[in-house]
Design a protein around this motif. Sequence first.
Motif, PDB file in Angstrom:
ATOM      1  N   ILE A  44       4.003   7.030  -5.646  1.00 18.24           N
ATOM      2  CA  ILE A  44       3.068   6.009  -6.112  1.00 18.24           C
ATOM      3  C   ILE A  44       3.818   4.768  -6.555  1.00 18.24           C
ATOM      4  N   LEU A  45       4.745   4.944  -7.468  1.00 14.58           N
ATOM      5  CA  LEU A  45       5.394   3.804  -8.086  1.00 14.58           C
ATOM      6  C   LEU A  45       6.336   3.095  -7.138  1.00 14.58           C
ATOM      7  N   ILE A  46       7.053   3.863  -6.340  1.00 20.18           N
ATOM      8  CA  ILE A  46       7.992   3.249  -5.413  1.00 20.18           C
ATOM      9  C   ILE A  46       7.254   2.485  -4.331  1.00 20.18           C
ATOM     10  N   CYS A  47       6.178   3.074  -3.787  1.00 20.96           N
ATOM     11  CA  CYS A  47       5.428   2.397  -2.724  1.00 20.96           C
ATOM     12  C   CYS A  47       4.819   1.099  -3.222  1.00 20.96           C
ATOM     13  N   SER A 104       9.602   3.024   5.138  1.00 17.16           N
ATOM     14  CA  SER A 104      10.368   3.926   5.987  1.00 17.16           C
ATOM     15  C   SER A 104       9.482   4.721   6.933  1.00 17.16           C
ATOM     16  N   ARG A 105       8.366   4.087   7.347  1.00 19.17           N
ATOM     17  CA  ARG A 105       7.438   4.729   8.285  1.00 19.17           C
ATOM     18  C   ARG A 105       6.829   6.015   7.724  1.00 19.17           C
ATOM     19  N   LYS A 106       6.795   6.184   6.406  1.00 23.75           N
ATOM     20  CA  LYS A 106       6.245   7.406   5.822  1.00 23.75           C
ATOM     21  C   LYS A 106       4.726   7.339   5.683  1.00 23.75           C
ATOM     22  N   GLY A 107       4.171   6.167   5.720  1.00 22.21           N
ATOM     23  CA  GLY A 107       2.724   6.049   5.581  1.00 22.21           C
ATOM     24  C   GLY A 107       2.294   4.613   5.737  1.00 22.21           C
ATOM     25  N   ASP A 108       1.071   4.425   6.256  1.00 19.22           N
ATOM     26  CA  ASP A 108       0.574   3.071   6.444  1.00 19.22           C
ATOM     27  C   ASP A 108       0.277   2.410   5.106  1.00 19.22           C
ATOM     28  N   ILE A 109       0.531   1.118   5.054  1.00 24.94           N
ATOM     29  CA  ILE A 109       0.204   0.309   3.890  1.00 24.94           C
ATOM     30  C   ILE A 109      -0.894  -0.672   4.289  1.00 24.94           C
ATOM     31  N   LEU A 110      -1.897  -0.813   3.436  1.00 28.60           N
ATOM     32  CA  LEU A 110      -2.932  -1.819   3.622  1.00 28.60           C
ATOM     33  C   LEU A 110      -2.915  -2.768   2.429  1.00 28.60           C
ATOM     34  N   HIS A 121      -4.592 -16.640  -0.351  1.00 31.45           N
ATOM     35  CA  HIS A 121      -4.259 -15.273   0.090  1.00 31.45           C
ATOM     36  C   HIS A 121      -3.699 -14.435  -1.059  1.00 31.45           C
ATOM     37  N   ILE A 122      -4.476 -14.356  -2.124  1.00 30.51           N
ATOM     38  CA  ILE A 122      -4.058 -13.589  -3.309  1.00 30.51           C
ATOM     39  C   ILE A 122      -4.146 -12.100  -3.004  1.00 30.51           C
ATOM     40  N   PRO A 123      -3.071 -11.334  -3.251  1.00 32.00           N
ATOM     41  CA  PRO A 123      -3.113  -9.883  -3.021  1.00 32.00           C
ATOM     42  C   PRO A 123      -3.877  -9.179  -4.141  1.00 32.00           C
ATOM     43  N   VAL A 124      -5.136  -8.822  -3.879  1.00 27.60           N
ATOM     44  CA  VAL A 124      -5.986  -8.250  -4.927  1.00 27.60           C
ATOM     45  C   VAL A 124      -5.977  -6.720  -4.925  1.00 27.60           C
ATOM     46  N   LYS A 125      -5.590  -6.123  -3.804  1.00 27.26           N
ATOM     47  CA  LYS A 125      -5.572  -4.669  -3.733  1.00 27.26           C
ATOM     48  C   LYS A 125      -4.563  -4.227  -2.674  1.00 27.26           C
ATOM     49  N   MET A 126      -3.897  -3.082  -2.937  1.00 28.85           N
ATOM     50  CA  MET A 126      -2.947  -2.516  -1.991  1.00 28.85           C
ATOM     51  C   MET A 126      -3.100  -1.000  -2.008  1.00 28.85           C
ATOM     52  N   GLN A 127      -2.925  -0.387  -0.870  1.00 31.59           N
ATOM     53  CA  GLN A 127      -3.166   1.059  -0.780  1.00 31.59           C
ATOM     54  C   GLN A 127      -2.242   1.693   0.257  1.00 31.59           C
ATOM     55  N   THR A 128      -1.760   2.889  -0.060  1.00 37.67           N
ATOM     56  CA  THR A 128      -0.997   3.674   0.903  1.00 37.67           C
ATOM     57  C   THR A 128      -1.361   5.139   0.765  1.00 37.67           C
ATOM     58  N   LYS A 129      -1.417   5.842   1.870  1.00 37.15           N
ATOM     59  CA  LYS A 129      -1.702   7.272   1.843  1.00 37.15           C
ATOM     60  C   LYS A 129      -0.436   8.050   1.517  1.00 37.15           C
ATOM     61  N   VAL A 130      -0.595   9.131   0.748  1.00 37.84           N
ATOM     62  CA  VAL A 130       0.495  10.062   0.485  1.00 37.84           C
ATOM     63  C   VAL A 130       0.045  11.438   0.955  1.00 37.84           C
ATOM     64  N   VAL A 151      -1.080  13.969  -0.566  1.00 39.05           N
ATOM     65  CA  VAL A 151      -2.381  14.291  -1.150  1.00 39.05           C
ATOM     66  C   VAL A 151      -2.973  13.011  -1.718  1.00 39.05           C
ATOM     67  N   GLY A 152      -4.078  12.551  -1.144  1.00 38.84           N
ATOM     68  CA  GLY A 152      -4.761  11.380  -1.675  1.00 38.84           C
ATOM     69  C   GLY A 152      -4.103  10.067  -1.279  1.00 38.84           C
ATOM     70  N   SER A 153      -4.394   9.040  -2.074  1.00 44.68           N
ATOM     71  CA  SER A 153      -3.890   7.696  -1.815  1.00 44.68           C
ATOM     72  C   SER A 153      -3.356   7.072  -3.092  1.00 44.68           C
ATOM     73  N   VAL A 154      -2.419   6.169  -2.929  1.00 40.47           N
ATOM     74  CA  VAL A 154      -1.898   5.349  -4.012  1.00 40.47           C
ATOM     75  C   VAL A 154      -2.567   3.991  -3.919  1.00 40.47           C
ATOM     76  N   ILE A 155      -3.076   3.472  -5.044  1.00 45.48           N
ATOM     77  CA  ILE A 155      -3.777   2.192  -5.039  1.00 45.48           C
ATOM     78  C   ILE A 155      -3.235   1.299  -6.142  1.00 45.48           C
ATOM     79  N   ALA A 156      -2.966   0.062  -5.790  1.00 47.19           N
ATOM     80  CA  ALA A 156      -2.635  -0.978  -6.775  1.00 47.19           C
ATOM     81  C   ALA A 156      -3.813  -1.937  -6.823  1.00 47.19           C
ATOM     82  N   THR A 157      -4.353  -2.157  -8.013  1.00 47.30           N
ATOM     83  CA  THR A 157      -5.534  -3.005  -8.166  1.00 47.30           C
ATOM     84  C   THR A 157      -5.227  -4.134  -9.137  1.00 47.30           C
ATOM     85  N   LEU A 158      -5.526  -5.358  -8.726  1.00 52.51           N
ATOM     86  CA  LEU A 158      -5.305  -6.515  -9.602  1.00 52.51           C
ATOM     87  C   LEU A 158      -6.221  -6.424 -10.824  1.00 52.51           C
ATOM     88  N   VAL A 159      -5.641  -6.498 -12.029  1.00 54.37           N
ATOM     89  CA  VAL A 159      -6.440  -6.397 -13.246  1.00 54.37           C
ATOM     90  C   VAL A 159      -6.414  -7.681 -14.074  1.00 54.37           C
TER      91      VAL A 159
END
Length: 254
Positions: free
Chosen positions: A12-15, A216-222, A231-240, A242-250
Amino acid sequence: MKKGTGMFLRVILICIFNLSLFIAYACADPFQIPEKFIYDLTWTGIKAGTASLELRSEGDKTKIISRARSADWVSIFYTVDDRAESILLRAPSDSFQVKELNYELKTREGKHRKHKEVIFDPYKNKGIYIDHLSKKKNKEKEYDLPDPVFDPLSSFYYVRSLNLAVGKSVFVTVFDSKKVWNVEVQVLRREKISIPEGTFDTIVVKPLMKSEGIFSRKGDILIWLTDDAKHIPVKMQTKVVVGSVIATLVKGYY
């Protein structure tokens, strides 16, 4: 905590930290300086840390800073404290160009440490790579570089500066892991999303990166960027696994 769970939190944190590797041309419109984004990092709905991306001016230079930290409860088992910093020399105000000067990465991930740096000579198109933690006598190596070239952190702001059209990929040249990469960023679709910071019309992009420490080609990033000039990055997500990792602008200023 089970070993597998600890590994998921590390991912989660590294991605999310490495998402910043696609954020760059940090000296000109449409970016506001100073600019700062703060994100909550969650895995399966559980907050696991925070991340930030910051853009600020220091004289004739522009500095980009990325930071990712594990939440207190995660740090009991596996501490993550990562920081990347890029320094760019600004061109005259009427010119949409910058020159790379320095890129530095410091990471603490459990017992693992990294401290690497690239010192750029933008006029000779060379870069000196330094591994500050290497036990070898020769910690430095010089590389010939193309022009233009970006470090991993500055490259994303360059992508933000481009005219993004659905169905058309954009490309950026990145020097990372002692190699030059031609990075493709796919522009997938438009989408309206609601997050704590508000409701946004966005354009969704997917960077395809091969270098060390990114994905490192371990999972797609959106990445969801606001569908406007900033083009403000408001959300980012990658699959792991189990489940997904999400970064949300707060919060932030932009």
